[in-house]
Write an enzyme that holds these catalytic residues in place. Sequence first.
Site, short mmCIF file in Angstrom:
data_model
loop_
_atom_site.label_atom_id
_atom_site.label_comp_id
_atom_site.label_asym_id
_atom_site.label_seq_id
_atom_site.Cartn_x
_atom_site.Cartn_y
_atom_site.Cartn_z
N VAL A 140 0.86 -1.18 0.00
CA VAL A 140 0.00 0.00 0.00
C VAL A 140 0.89 1.23 0.00
CG1 VAL A 140 -1.76 1.30 1.24
CG2 VAL A 140 -1.76 -1.21 1.33
N ASP A 142 0.91 4.84 0.84
CA ASP A 142 0.16 5.82 1.60
C ASP A 142 0.85 7.16 1.43
OD1 ASP A 142 -1.44 7.19 3.38
OD2 ASP A 142 -0.68 6.18 5.17
N PHE A 168 3.66 -1.84 3.49
CA PHE A 168 3.08 -0.52 3.65
C PHE A 168 4.18 0.52 3.47
CE2 PHE A 168 0.68 -3.62 5.90
CZ PHE A 168 -0.64 -3.29 5.66
N LYS A 169 4.06 1.31 2.41
CA LYS A 169 4.98 2.41 2.18
C LYS A 169 4.32 3.68 2.72
CE LYS A 169 7.31 5.02 -1.48
NZ LYS A 169 7.30 5.30 -2.93
N ILE A 170 4.79 4.11 3.87
CA ILE A 170 4.20 5.26 4.54
C ILE A 170 5.06 6.49 4.25
CG2 ILE A 170 3.39 6.22 6.73
CD1 ILE A 170 1.94 3.63 5.88
#
Length: 307
Positions: A140, A142, A168-170
């Site tokens: 994902v 983000d 998750f790439k925040i």
Amino acid sequence: MTSSEVYSGVWPVAPTPFDEAGGLDLDGQKRVLDCMIDQGVDGICILANYSEQFLLSDAERETLTRLCLEHVGGRVPVIVTCSHFSTGIVEARCRQAAALGAAMVMLMPPYHGAALRADETGIYEHFARAAEAGGLPVMVQDAPLSGVTLSIDLLVRMARGIPLLQYFKIETPQTAAKLRALIAAGGEAIVGPFDGEESITLMADLNAGATGTMSSATLPDLIRPVVVDHHEGRGAEAAAGYARILPLINFENRQCGWRAAKTVMMEGGVIRSDFVRHPTFPLHPATRAELLEIARSLNPLALTWGR
């Protein structure tokens, strides 16, 4: 279905080189990938925002997906960015990525323009259908670019309800705080917490529990020792290494954007041109000169690879 392989480390975004007429430079693309592999990366992401994916036609995107995956040939794992507002198009892109040997797919939540966004049910189903179509781990992305706020509750529900949604790439404001909250709430369902945005907040994010980072292709060979030192418990060495390279990361992030990697790679003989497609414009000559001055002080491999 889940993936037994756990990915971490440095996964930079591959730039898309163009010739001076604005066409795809396919030989240059191969050299970009070879240079990135020689930089010691743990994986490569293609067709992301820093690949100028929003300036590519559908036919060009298909050409690049095939070329990149075939040329890398399993030397490192590859993430294919499959973002689109249409779930059906995302499904087709995920199927193609899987068929060509991608290790993972990455996508932002569905959005179009400044105001057209899916609700949480639509977002959940969008990601679930992408995972089902490709059968690959999903990351994902983000990112503020989407204009979509992905709550911790939604991210955790997706991680627990969609087995392949593991990464998750925040890259939101206060990334470290969101990473901490995500890891605390999601536990083992959060297989790969990454940061992005050219690794501009890397040390804080590693301290918060990030296991990977998605940088640009400008200096991953200099970023990777920081990540390795941190993961192996050498915090002071990691901090010192990061402090040394931060001026280049900061200048890239705040002054250049995706143009930095192309400019450095052109200077280093990796590609012939740092052309960017309209309506974007080349770096101002003074900005370009300052970027290269900072880069020369650190000597990343991309600056000398083709010389």
